[in-house]
Motif scaffolding. Structure first.
Motif, PDB file in Angstrom:
ATOM      1  N   ILE A  32       3.726   8.421   1.392  1.00  0.00           N
ATOM      2  CA  ILE A  32       2.344   7.975   1.208  1.00  0.00           C
ATOM      3  C   ILE A  32       2.095   7.857  -0.281  1.00  0.00           C
ATOM      4  CG2 ILE A  32      -0.065   8.527   1.673  1.00  0.00           C
ATOM      5  CD1 ILE A  32       1.220  10.509   3.812  1.00  0.00           C
ATOM      6  N   THR A  33       1.629   6.707  -0.725  1.00  0.00           N
ATOM      7  CA  THR A  33       1.527   6.490  -2.164  1.00  0.00           C
ATOM      8  C   THR A  33       0.367   5.563  -2.514  1.00  0.00           C
ATOM      9  OG1 THR A  33       2.686   5.650  -4.109  1.00  0.00           O
ATOM     10  CG2 THR A  33       3.231   4.606  -2.017  1.00  0.00           C
ATOM     11  N   PRO A  34      -0.285   5.797  -3.641  1.00  0.00           N
ATOM     12  CA  PRO A  34      -1.308   4.855  -4.105  1.00  0.00           C
ATOM     13  C   PRO A  34      -0.697   3.586  -4.729  1.00  0.00           C
ATOM     14  CG  PRO A  34      -1.163   6.739  -5.591  1.00  0.00           C
ATOM     15  CD  PRO A  34      -0.210   6.998  -4.488  1.00  0.00           C
ATOM     16  N   GLY A  35       0.634   3.609  -4.881  1.00  0.00           N
ATOM     17  CA  GLY A  35       1.289   2.445  -5.482  1.00  0.00           C
ATOM     18  C   GLY A  35       1.348   2.549  -6.997  1.00  0.00           C
ATOM     19  N   ASP A  36       2.175   1.708  -7.596  1.00  0.00           N
ATOM     20  CA  ASP A  36       2.339   1.736  -9.053  1.00  0.00           C
ATOM     21  C   ASP A  36       1.059   1.330  -9.767  1.00  0.00           C
ATOM     22  OD1 ASP A  36       5.766   0.432  -9.248  1.00  0.00           O
ATOM     23  OD2 ASP A  36       4.961   2.419  -8.769  1.00  0.00           O
ATOM     24  N   ASN A  37       0.785   2.010 -10.896  1.00  0.00           N
ATOM     25  CA  ASN A  37      -0.245   1.558 -11.823  1.00  0.00           C
ATOM     26  C   ASN A  37      -1.609   1.379 -11.155  1.00  0.00           C
ATOM     27  OD1 ASN A  37      -1.064   0.924 -14.389  1.00  0.00           O
ATOM     28  ND2 ASN A  37      -0.607  -1.250 -14.186  1.00  0.00           N
ATOM     29  N   SER A  38      -1.975   2.361 -10.338  1.00  0.00           N
ATOM     30  CA  SER A  38      -3.314   2.333  -9.731  1.00  0.00           C
ATOM     31  C   SER A  38      -4.335   2.818 -10.747  1.00  0.00           C
ATOM     32  CB  SER A  38      -3.317   3.231  -8.500  1.00  0.00           C
ATOM     33  OG  SER A  38      -3.276   4.600  -8.894  1.00  0.00           O
ATOM     34  N   VAL A  39      -5.559   2.988 -10.291  1.00  0.00           N
ATOM     35  CA  VAL A  39      -6.627   3.487 -11.161  1.00  0.00           C
ATOM     36  C   VAL A  39      -6.289   4.872 -11.720  1.00  0.00           C
ATOM     37  CG1 VAL A  39      -7.950   4.493  -9.258  1.00  0.00           C
ATOM     38  CG2 VAL A  39      -9.127   3.774 -11.322  1.00  0.00           C
ATOM     39  N   LEU A  40      -5.356   5.553 -11.083  1.00  0.00           N
ATOM     40  CA  LEU A  40      -4.954   6.872 -11.572  1.00  0.00           C
ATOM     41  C   LEU A  40      -4.231   6.775 -12.914  1.00  0.00           C
ATOM     42  CD1 LEU A  40      -3.536   8.406  -8.258  1.00  0.00           C
ATOM     43  CD2 LEU A  40      -5.803   8.731  -9.244  1.00  0.00           C
ATOM     44  N   ASN A  41      -3.836   5.569 -13.275  1.00  0.00           N
ATOM     45  CA  ASN A  41      -3.132   5.417 -14.539  1.00  0.00           C
ATOM     46  C   ASN A  41      -4.088   5.271 -15.721  1.00  0.00           C
ATOM     47  OD1 ASN A  41      -0.636   5.502 -15.744  1.00  0.00           O
ATOM     48  ND2 ASN A  41      -0.383   3.283 -15.800  1.00  0.00           N
ATOM     49  N   ASN A  42      -5.366   5.463 -15.451  1.00  0.00           N
ATOM     50  CA  ASN A  42      -6.361   5.466 -16.518  1.00  0.00           C
ATOM     51  C   ASN A  42      -6.836   6.887 -16.750  1.00  0.00           C
ATOM     52  OD1 ASN A  42      -6.406   2.567 -16.506  1.00  0.00           O
ATOM     53  ND2 ASN A  42      -7.641   2.698 -14.650  1.00  0.00           N
ATOM     54  N   ALA A  61      -1.575   9.213 -13.869  1.00  0.00           N
ATOM     55  CA  ALA A  61      -0.420   9.115 -12.976  1.00  0.00           C
ATOM     56  C   ALA A  61      -0.085   7.647 -12.801  1.00  0.00           C
ATOM     57  CB  ALA A  61      -0.718   9.772 -11.641  1.00  0.00           C
ATOM     58  N   PHE A  62       1.116   7.257 -13.264  1.00  0.00           N
ATOM     59  CA  PHE A  62       1.572   5.889 -12.990  1.00  0.00           C
ATOM     60  C   PHE A  62       1.788   5.722 -11.495  1.00  0.00           C
ATOM     61  CE2 PHE A  62       3.119   1.814 -14.022  1.00  0.00           C
ATOM     62  CZ  PHE A  62       4.170   1.532 -13.166  1.00  0.00           C
ATOM     63  N   ASN A  63       2.406   6.720 -10.914  1.00  0.00           N
ATOM     64  CA  ASN A  63       2.517   6.738  -9.449  1.00  0.00           C
ATOM     65  C   ASN A  63       2.710   8.167  -8.949  1.00  0.00           C
ATOM     66  OD1 ASN A  63       2.573   5.845  -6.846  1.00  0.00           O
ATOM     67  ND2 ASN A  63       4.318   4.477  -7.098  1.00  0.00           N
ATOM     68  N   LEU A  64       2.359   8.369  -7.710  1.00  0.00           N
ATOM     69  CA  LEU A  64       2.546   9.631  -7.002  1.00  0.00           C
ATOM     70  C   LEU A  64       2.958   9.281  -5.578  1.00  0.00           C
ATOM     71  CD1 LEU A  64      -0.812  11.338  -8.039  1.00  0.00           C
ATOM     72  CD2 LEU A  64       1.459  11.993  -8.874  1.00  0.00           C
ATOM     73  N   ARG A  65       3.656  10.214  -4.958  1.00  0.00           N
ATOM     74  CA  ARG A  65       4.008  10.005  -3.550  1.00  0.00           C
ATOM     75  C   ARG A  65       3.973  11.335  -2.842  1.00  0.00           C
ATOM     76  NH1 ARG A  65       9.616   7.728  -3.184  1.00  0.00           N
ATOM     77  NH2 ARG A  65      10.140   9.907  -2.836  1.00  0.00           N
TER      78      ARG A  65
END
Lengths: 254, 259
Positions: free
Chosen positions: B165-175, B246-250
């Protein structure tokens, strides 16, 4: 091949038995176990075998289990008392989901018995994974009568409990000091396990600070019992950890 | 000690019963339940008991279950319509279906001395087994008995697992900032009740942040938690704070119900 180390399913009362027909109330599946004997002449106790009442190729005895079993072998034997009755060939059908049924070896006839007492074992080409398995007599001597047993691998039953949000609290003891440090949070399982579980424990929230550009955090269960365990959060070196949170999965097998 | 709050397995039809022999078709395990009555002897419904066909020390009635039970006690009783009962017996049991164990090393347990008085034996320690058998040793006139087995109520667990389960690369979490991404998760099978969900990381691609202004202070602030858990699924909430990114998380989950 040997049946050593396999579970005798009928002998251990690990399945339900149903028959297509019974000759009468004392020729039933109750007398169907391999080597069943009732002293061969106590008339009231009936036959030393299951005996069908209709003699055709639509007869069967089916064993059903609640949990899937890995069947390795079927044993078949003739009627033990009074009459020369045995099944000379048979086929095996089975089902895992009890919706779709399969014919072992495409319904090919397997060799059965030639006398009252000699046991014939058939080891399946590959193990049969099923909840229900049936013997279908195809040819017979005088009458459809048989004693039988199914041999399956021993099973493990698993029981699992899950817990979430085990927390060090904010600004925990890992947020100061240096060297190996730990915070221990006792955890109690909702229901006590019947045997010792294994515990998997993993992070779901991390708030930590690097030291020497390195992240150093860990979580591990300790003192696991059937009732609970200690969740040990830890760090080491110069790292400071504001808080950590973890979830666990605990499973016991027996 | 009491059998209240224990599960009466025979009465509940939770066990499969097999006997060494039956006197005939109307003296079978069908009639073996504690206090079984059928109007005998004025009936063709048979004995008010299981009766063996052979009266020797090789007779038994064995109860089998698929998943291990914790047996706490058993009750034994004589035949209701004739003076036949077991005066002593032993108990044997097996957990794996291969190794059988003699309770109390096969020592005789006291049985009945009349038709109807129930004798209850509480095991020294709870017996954990898949099969348990009563083996009559001595008897009055004929091997005949009615019985019940009592086990602890049990929970059954049902577990489902999901991975990746992942928000995908470079989501809003990367801000930088307090950010979250919700990812919908649907269970493969709907649960019968709301499960407990363990949701934890298996992949981190994060950037720590410096909130203290000192050269060596780099902080990682990242989390994942299930919200809105129903029988059908949940939302995985991935979040960061304090300037960490976070660039990505899973994450993977394990969801379990008990009933």
């Amino acid at each position: 091949m040997s049946t050593d180390g396999l579970v005798q399913i009928i002998s251990n009362a690990q399945c339900y038995l149903r028959t297509s027909t019974n000759y009468d109330g004392i020729h039933t599946q109750f007398n169907a176990l391999l080597n069943y004997t009732n002293n061969n002449g106590i008339k009231g106790a009936g036959s030393e075998s299951w005996c069908a009442s209709v003699i055709d190729q639509n007869q069967f005895i089916v064993a059903g289990c609640e949990v899937p079993r890995t069947f390795m072998c079927v044993a078949i034997q003739g009627r033990g008392d009074d009459y020369d009755q045995w099944v000379t060939s048979f086929k095996i059908r089975y089902s895992l989901d009890n919706v779709t049924w399969f014919e072992y070896r495409n319904g090919a006839a397997l060799p059965g018995n030639k006398d009252r007492n000699t046991v014939v074992n058939h080891f399946f080409d590959t193990p049969i994974r099923a909840r229900s398995i049936a013997i279908h007599p195809l040819t017979w001597n005088n009458h459809i009568s048989l004693r039988c047993e199914f041999y399956a691998k021993p099973i493990q039953s698993s029981f699992t409990q899950v817990g979430s949000d085990i927390y060090t609290g904010e600004n925990c003891a890992l947020n100061s000091g240096s060297g190996k440090r730990e915070v221990v949070v006792p955890v109690k399982f909702p229901v006590e396990f019947s045997s010792l579980p294994k515990v998997a424990l993993n992070f779901d929230q991390i708030d930590c600070t690097d030291a020497t550009n390195q992240t150093r955090i860990g979580v591990q269960p300790r003192n696991v019992t059937t009732k609970g365990f200690d969740c040990v959060f830890y760090t080491w070196n110069e790292n400071k950890v504001y808080s950590l949170r973890a979830d666990y999965i605990a499973t016991a097998l027996e | 000690m009491s059998v209240a709050n224990l599960v009466p397995l025979c009465s509940s039809s939770r066990v499969n019963l097999r006997t060494s022999t039956n006197f005939n078709g109307v003296h079978s395990q069908f009639n073996s339940l504690l206090n079984y009555k059928n109007g005998a002897p004025n009936t063709q419904a048979g004995a008010e008991a299981w009766c063996a066909a052979i009266n020797d020390a090789n007779q038994y009635i064995v109860a089998g279950v698929d998943t291990p039970k914790t047996f706490i006690a058993l009750s034994i009783q004589g035949r209701g319509d004739a003076d036949q009962w077991i005066t002593s017996y032993k108990v044997r049991y097996s957990l794996d279906g291969i190794n059988w164990i003699d309770y109390r090393n096969g020592n005789a347990l006291p049985g009945n001395s009349d038709r109807n008085t129930v004798v209850t034996h509480f095991f020294d320690q709870p017996i954990r087994a898949r099969s348990i058998s009563i083996c009559p040793l001595t008897f009055q006139n004929q091997i005949a008995l009615r019985f019940e087995l009592y086990s602890q109520p049990e929970k059954h667990s049902f577990t489902q697992v999901g991975q990746g389960i992942t928000p995908g690369d470079n989501s809003v979490l990367n801000n930088a900032g307090d950010n979250e991404v919700l990812v919908d998760v649907v269970f493969p099978f709907e649960f019968n009740s709301v499960p407990i969900v363990a949701l934890t990381f298996d992949h981190l691609d994060t950037r720590s942040t410096n909130t203290q202004g000192t050269d060596d202070f780099q902080q990682t602030c990242v989390g994942v938690t299930p919200i809105n858990i129903t029988t059908k699924g949940f939302k995985a909430r991935f979040y960061t704070w304090n300037g960490a990114r976070a660039f990505n998380l899973r994450a993977d989950y394990v969801a379990t119900t008990l009933d």
